[in-house]
Design an enzyme around this catalytic site. Sequence first.
Site, PDB file in Angstrom:
ATOM      1  N   ILE A 240      -0.703   3.594   5.462  1.00 60.67           N
ATOM      2  CA  ILE A 240      -1.830   2.874   6.046  1.00 60.67           C
ATOM      3  C   ILE A 240      -2.033   1.559   5.303  1.00 60.67           C
ATOM      4  CG2 ILE A 240      -4.343   2.976   6.448  1.00 60.67           C
ATOM      5  CD1 ILE A 240      -3.939   6.132   6.007  1.00 60.67           C
ATOM      6  N   CYS A 241      -2.297   0.481   6.051  1.00 59.10           N
ATOM      7  CA  CYS A 241      -2.755  -0.771   5.442  1.00 59.10           C
ATOM      8  C   CYS A 241      -3.806  -1.368   6.368  1.00 59.10           C
ATOM      9  CB  CYS A 241      -1.604  -1.740   5.150  1.00 59.10           C
ATOM     10  SG  CYS A 241      -0.875  -2.484   6.611  1.00 59.10           S
ATOM     11  N   ARG A 242      -4.068  -2.646   6.238  1.00 60.43           N
ATOM     12  CA  ARG A 242      -5.124  -3.251   7.043  1.00 60.43           C
ATOM     13  C   ARG A 242      -4.709  -3.368   8.508  1.00 60.43           C
ATOM     14  NH1 ARG A 242      -7.349  -8.106   8.827  1.00 60.43           N
ATOM     15  NH2 ARG A 242      -5.422  -9.209   8.434  1.00 60.43           N
TER      16      ARG A 242
ATOM     17  N   MET B 138      -6.129  -0.108   9.441  1.00 63.76           N
ATOM     18  CA  MET B 138      -7.574   0.083   9.345  1.00 63.76           C
ATOM     19  C   MET B 138      -8.343  -0.782  10.340  1.00 63.76           C
ATOM     20  SD  MET B 138      -8.035   2.548   7.287  1.00 63.76           S
ATOM     21  CE  MET B 138      -9.785   2.527   6.887  1.00 63.76           C
TER      22      MET B 138
END
Length: 100
Positions: A64-66, A92
């Site tokens: 997961i990242c932005r 996210m």
Amino acid sequence: MDIEIMTTDDLEKKLAAGEKLELVDVREDEEVAYGMIPGAKHIRMMTIPENLDYFDKDKEYIFICRSGARSENVCYYMQDQGYKVRNLAGGMMQWKGETI
């Protein structure tokens, strides 16, 4: 080889169903301060190589990242090391579920 993805909707459904998933948030410290998906482990992208002993080749990890771009890069790296990975598409920015 392409990276498998998981949508934020699919992830939310799996977590709501009580599935035990291996989530790894690769964002920077100041980004995770705004909230992480419950149950995610925070390992910054640049520290992934030195944290390989955390990972188990028998498990699948969802990165997961932005936005999904950095985590996709991590997925390619991890896949090259022999790990089973998925990228959270949209990251996210697309996540509508709970954060901690």
